[in-house]
Design an enzyme around this catalytic site. Structure first.
Site, PDB file in Angstrom:
ATOM      1  N   CYS A 112       4.141   8.984 -12.467  1.00 50.14           N
ATOM      2  CA  CYS A 112       3.266   7.938 -11.927  1.00 50.14           C
ATOM      3  C   CYS A 112       2.174   7.641 -12.953  1.00 50.14           C
ATOM      4  O   CYS A 112       1.418   8.549 -13.345  1.00 50.14           O
ATOM      5  CB  CYS A 112       2.646   8.394 -10.603  1.00 50.14           C
ATOM      6  SG  CYS A 112       1.298   7.330 -10.045  1.00 50.14           S
TER       7      CYS A 112
ATOM      8  N   CYS B 247      -1.335   8.643 -11.781  1.00 51.36           N
ATOM      9  CA  CYS B 247      -1.511  10.102 -11.755  1.00 51.36           C
ATOM     10  C   CYS B 247      -1.712  10.620 -13.177  1.00 51.36           C
ATOM     11  O   CYS B 247      -2.530  11.521 -13.404  1.00 51.36           O
ATOM     12  CB  CYS B 247      -0.308  10.778 -11.100  1.00 51.36           C
ATOM     13  SG  CYS B 247      -0.283  10.631  -9.292  1.00 51.36           S
TER      14      CYS B 247
ATOM     15  N   HIS C 183      -1.527  11.336  -4.442  1.00 51.14           N
ATOM     16  CA  HIS C 183      -0.566  10.260  -4.683  1.00 51.14           C
ATOM     17  C   HIS C 183      -0.048   9.712  -3.360  1.00 51.14           C
ATOM     18  O   HIS C 183       0.450  10.452  -2.514  1.00 51.14           O
ATOM     19  CB  HIS C 183       0.624  10.743  -5.523  1.00 51.14           C
ATOM     20  CG  HIS C 183       1.606   9.637  -5.773  1.00 51.14           C
ATOM     21  ND1 HIS C 183       1.488   8.766  -6.834  1.00 51.14           N
ATOM     22  CD2 HIS C 183       2.671   9.217  -5.049  1.00 51.14           C
ATOM     23  CE1 HIS C 183       2.456   7.871  -6.761  1.00 51.14           C
ATOM     24  NE2 HIS C 183       3.194   8.117  -5.694  1.00 51.14           N
TER      25      HIS C 183
ATOM     26  N   ASN D 258      -2.851  -4.923  -3.457  1.00 51.02           N
ATOM     27  CA  ASN D 258      -1.509  -5.483  -3.410  1.00 51.02           C
ATOM     28  C   ASN D 258      -0.556  -4.429  -2.855  1.00 51.02           C
ATOM     29  O   ASN D 258      -0.651  -3.247  -3.208  1.00 51.02           O
ATOM     30  CB  ASN D 258      -1.062  -5.897  -4.817  1.00 51.02           C
ATOM     31  CG  ASN D 258      -1.934  -7.001  -5.371  1.00 51.02           C
ATOM     32  OD1 ASN D 258      -2.388  -7.871  -4.632  1.00 51.02           O
ATOM     33  ND2 ASN D 258      -2.184  -6.974  -6.671  1.00 51.02           N
TER      34      ASN D 258
ATOM     35  N   HIS E 202      -4.017   1.549  -4.900  1.00 55.20           N
ATOM     36  CA  HIS E 202      -5.282   1.275  -5.585  1.00 55.20           C
ATOM     37  C   HIS E 202      -5.878   0.004  -5.002  1.00 55.20           C
ATOM     38  O   HIS E 202      -5.149  -0.886  -4.544  1.00 55.20           O
ATOM     39  CB  HIS E 202      -5.094   1.140  -7.097  1.00 55.20           C
ATOM     40  CG  HIS E 202      -4.021   0.162  -7.483  1.00 55.20           C
ATOM     41  ND1 HIS E 202      -2.678   0.465  -7.410  1.00 55.20           N
ATOM     42  CD2 HIS E 202      -4.090  -1.115  -7.912  1.00 55.20           C
ATOM     43  CE1 HIS E 202      -1.973  -0.577  -7.798  1.00 55.20           C
ATOM     44  NE2 HIS E 202      -2.801  -1.562  -8.098  1.00 55.20           N
TER      45      HIS E 202
ATOM     46  N   HIS F  84      -8.360  -3.119  -5.983  1.00 56.65           N
ATOM     47  CA  HIS F  84      -9.051  -3.846  -7.055  1.00 56.65           C
ATOM     48  C   HIS F  84     -10.440  -4.217  -6.546  1.00 56.65           C
ATOM     49  O   HIS F  84     -10.571  -4.782  -5.450  1.00 56.65           O
ATOM     50  CB  HIS F  84      -8.305  -5.141  -7.397  1.00 56.65           C
ATOM     51  CG  HIS F  84      -6.913  -4.954  -7.918  1.00 56.65           C
ATOM     52  ND1 HIS F  84      -6.590  -5.124  -9.251  1.00 56.65           N
ATOM     53  CD2 HIS F  84      -5.753  -4.625  -7.297  1.00 56.65           C
ATOM     54  CE1 HIS F  84      -5.295  -4.909  -9.426  1.00 56.65           C
ATOM     55  NE2 HIS F  84      -4.758  -4.615  -8.249  1.00 56.65           N
TER      56      HIS F  84
HETATM   57  P1  AMP Z   1      -1.178  -4.120  -9.065  1.00 60.31           P
HETATM   58  O1  AMP Z   1      -0.400  -5.223  -9.738  1.00 60.31           O
HETATM   59  O2  AMP Z   1      -1.966  -4.550  -7.894  1.00 60.31           O
HETATM   60  O3  AMP Z   1      -0.281  -2.930  -8.807  1.00 60.31           O
HETATM   61  O4  AMP Z   1      -2.266  -3.668 -10.134  1.00 60.31           O
HETATM   62  C1  AMP Z   1      -1.999  -2.829 -11.201  1.00 60.31           C
HETATM   63  C2  AMP Z   1      -3.127  -3.003 -12.168  1.00 60.31           C
HETATM   64  O5  AMP Z   1      -3.097  -1.922 -13.077  1.00 60.31           O
HETATM   65  C3  AMP Z   1      -3.048  -4.284 -13.012  1.00 60.31           C
HETATM   66  O6  AMP Z   1      -4.192  -5.088 -12.769  1.00 60.31           O
HETATM   67  C4  AMP Z   1      -2.991  -3.764 -14.452  1.00 60.31           C
HETATM   68  O7  AMP Z   1      -3.734  -4.548 -15.345  1.00 60.31           O
HETATM   69  C5  AMP Z   1      -3.568  -2.373 -14.298  1.00 60.31           C
HETATM   70  N1  AMP Z   1      -3.138  -1.422 -15.303  1.00 60.31           N
HETATM   71  C6  AMP Z   1      -1.871  -1.170 -15.710  1.00 60.31           C
HETATM   72  N2  AMP Z   1      -1.859  -0.193 -16.631  1.00 60.31           N
HETATM   73  C7  AMP Z   1      -3.151   0.194 -16.800  1.00 60.31           C
HETATM   74  C8  AMP Z   1      -3.797   1.163 -17.623  1.00 60.31           C
HETATM   75  N3  AMP Z   1      -3.113   1.945 -18.458  1.00 60.31           N
HETATM   76  N4  AMP Z   1      -5.144   1.263 -17.550  1.00 60.31           N
HETATM   77  C9  AMP Z   1      -5.851   0.477 -16.707  1.00 60.31           C
HETATM   78  N5  AMP Z   1      -5.295  -0.446 -15.894  1.00 60.31           N
HETATM   79  C10 AMP Z   1      -3.965  -0.593 -15.948  1.00 60.31           C
END
Ligand code: AMP
Length: 110
Positions: free
Chosen positions: A3, A6, A45, A83, A96, A98
């Protein structure tokens, strides 16, 4: 567990951490959609909001309020979004939320 979030929490992948407590970890989104774009997640998780319980959500809410003040967006306001699943366009399978702010956000939600 394979993950991404994680691994970030474990320090295996770098991030810019903005908040951590016993239950919650939060860091800056790598592709920010607003001047403030923080991802707030439970340390445990769980795949998405459908797998979340009330106690965990309460900890997330407490953290969101703290982070909003810390980031200076509590007065002018901000948006939280989680989401969920395919139609929700979730791309990382660890719950998560936002937290977006720092400018006037669009009226449109979708
Ligand atoms: P979601 O599409 O709602 O699952 O959001 C996932 C978010 O994770 C997106 O906004 C990505 O830009 C962000 N993301 C993906 N990889 C990383 C990372 N390594 N560090 C920080 N954010 C990330």
């Amino acid at each position: 567990m394979d993950c991404l979030f994680c691994k970030i929490m474990a320090g295996e992948i770098p991030c810019t951490k903005v908040y951590e407590d016993e239950w919650v970890f939060a860091f800056r989104d790598i592709n920010p959609q607003a001047p403030v774009h923080v991802l707030v997640m439970p340390k445990a998780h769980m795949s998405d909001i459908m797998a979340c319980d009330g106690e965990t959500m309460a900890h997330l809410l407490d953290a969101i309020q703290t982070i909003a003040k810390q980031e200076g967006v509590d007065k002018d306001g901000f948006r939280i979004v989680s989401n969920c699943g395919k139609n929700g366009a979730q791309s990382v399978g660890h719950l998560h939320i936002h937290l977006l702010g720092g400018r006037q956000l669009a009226d449109s939600m979708a």
